[in-house]
Design a protein around this motif. Sequence first.
Motif, PDB file in Angstrom:
ATOM      1  N   GLY A  56       0.881  -1.187  -0.033  1.00 17.64           N
ATOM      2  CA  GLY A  56       0.014   0.146  -0.011  1.00 17.64           C
ATOM      3  C   GLY A  56       0.932   1.225   0.026  1.00 17.64           C
ATOM      4  N   SER A 165      -8.996  -3.963  -1.651  1.00 10.99           N
ATOM      5  CA  SER A 165      -7.595  -3.717  -1.096  1.00 10.99           C
ATOM      6  C   SER A 165      -7.794  -3.860   0.452  1.00 10.99           C
ATOM      7  N   ALA A 170      -3.935  -4.480   1.559  1.00  5.93           N
ATOM      8  CA  ALA A 170      -3.287  -3.770   0.772  1.00  5.93           C
ATOM      9  C   ALA A 170      -3.156  -2.217   1.139  1.00  5.93           C
ATOM     10  N   GLY A 171      -4.299  -1.668   1.490  1.00  7.00           N
ATOM     11  CA  GLY A 171      -4.161  -0.068   1.728  1.00  7.00           C
ATOM     12  C   GLY A 171      -4.412   0.799   0.763  1.00  7.00           C
ATOM     13  N   PHE A 172      -4.459   0.452  -0.570  1.00  5.77           N
ATOM     14  CA  PHE A 172      -4.560   1.272  -1.536  1.00  5.77           C
ATOM     15  C   PHE A 172      -5.792   2.133  -1.606  1.00  5.77           C
ATOM     16  N   ASP A 173      -6.024   3.393  -1.693  1.00  9.22           N
ATOM     17  CA  ASP A 173      -7.193   4.116  -1.705  1.00  9.22           C
ATOM     18  C   ASP A 173      -7.219   4.930  -3.175  1.00  9.22           C
ATOM     19  N   SER A 185      -6.532   9.076   2.391  1.00  7.00           N
ATOM     20  CA  SER A 185      -7.193   7.709   2.759  1.00  7.00           C
ATOM     21  C   SER A 185      -8.328   7.720   3.421  1.00  7.00           C
ATOM     22  N   TYR A 282      -4.332   1.596   5.404  1.00  4.18           N
ATOM     23  CA  TYR A 282      -5.311   2.741   5.365  1.00  4.18           C
ATOM     24  C   TYR A 282      -4.959   3.498   6.583  1.00  4.18           C
ATOM     25  N   GLY A 393       2.013  -0.466   4.544  1.00  2.00           N
ATOM     26  CA  GLY A 393       1.691   0.464   3.581  1.00  2.00           C
ATOM     27  C   GLY A 393       1.119   1.887   4.362  1.00  2.00           C
TER      28      GLY A 393
END
Length: 447
Positions: A56, A165, A170-173, A185, A282, A393
């Motif tokens: 992330g 995610s 993962a924590g991608f936003d 986030s 996140y 991340g």
Amino acid sequence: MKQHKMKPPQMIAIGFFSIIAFGTFLLMMPLSSASGQFTSLINALFTATSAVCVTGLAVVETGVYWSGFGQLVILLLIQAGGLGFMTSATLFALLLGKKIGLRSRIVLQESHNVLSLTGVVRLAKMMILFSLSIEAVAAFVLWLRWGGQFGWVKSIWLGIFHSVSAFNNAGFDLFGQFYGGKAVSLMPFVDDPLVILVLGGLIVFGGLGFAVFMDIYKERKFSKLDLHTKIVLITTATLLIIGFLGIMTFEFSNPATLGNLSWKGKILASLFQSITPRTAGYFSLDLAQAASQTQLMMIILMFIGASPNSTGGGIKTTTFAVIILGLWALIRGKDSVVIFERTLQKEQILKAMFIAMLSFLLLMVTVLVVLIVEPFSLMQVLYESTSAFATVGLSLGITPQLHTISKAMLVFTMYAGRIGPLTLALALAAKGEKRNIKYPEEKIIIG
């Protein structure tokens, strides 16, 4: 001539590397960027590695820099990385109607760190079904929540992307596109119970491990659960409680974090930030403004990470628990570790200590290299490096400013953290010849 066959750890390492390489190629293409221009090799490699290793960390704002195609590539890389190389390969094989051979089953066993070869294909099928089902339900709930705010059509993609995610830790936003291109986030939803609890629940479920859910589903009573499941549940709950109480205590009066929130907001934010180091990127608070003790506590939580056979990273909860139990037995003068009327094998205790030490050494090398290159503080670099190793991340905001050398070092750290330091060491180790010669034992002074 005897044909050389790769060992399971080598197949796992090469499999993840292959997915990263393919993802890097796709992300470099003009079609993947919103501007329609080529992306540099290092930024594409960093993003692909971060996605496949479900970390992330992002050198560019995901929702702003990448086009719809680029975001789709990232999503597929996250899903493939979360399920694992061999599980993803098994999915394709099953879709094509192919049988899973013995060698593939052995690699599946190694990749999921399960003790028995029996039922590994069934475990892979259950993992796939469970993952997709949980993600689909969460995506629908998030679509209902965000539809009125961001548009019903746009929210379909937002729900799918963030559920995948979150579950894969993962924590991608994608929210930067709605808030001036800034990395926000989940800060806009800090006191939103639905968003925080749904995404927080996905992170916890993804981080517990699929074997744990299968055991709970089968036994449905704590006393009948496997020792592994009991240790995972107890350790996870303990760490979540410690994280929650620590953040609530350290940040309660900090106006840059919890200080200006209502009691509901304080509880939700403290709970969520105790979950995300386990290991999703996140954040609902400005972590760069958090107290030093909060940042240090989160570094420790990140290093421990999630549980085995899960979508998360770190040294794993069971590794941490076994080390603590071993130390406690040593302090009490016991020659064995007994928990829930079961004795842990000494080989497992040594393995846990080896993994922790190898991980610590890798982390320290990463920190040293980045400190040499960058002007940032030790806390910033340690936080970023631990986040990369544990595939978390979380960041204190320095990722986009990193030098190419630092990015390359973190790429390797994310890769090693995802496949596991022990797996990487076994993949790189040369096959030695077995010898029947045993040398005399001799003691050295320790301590």
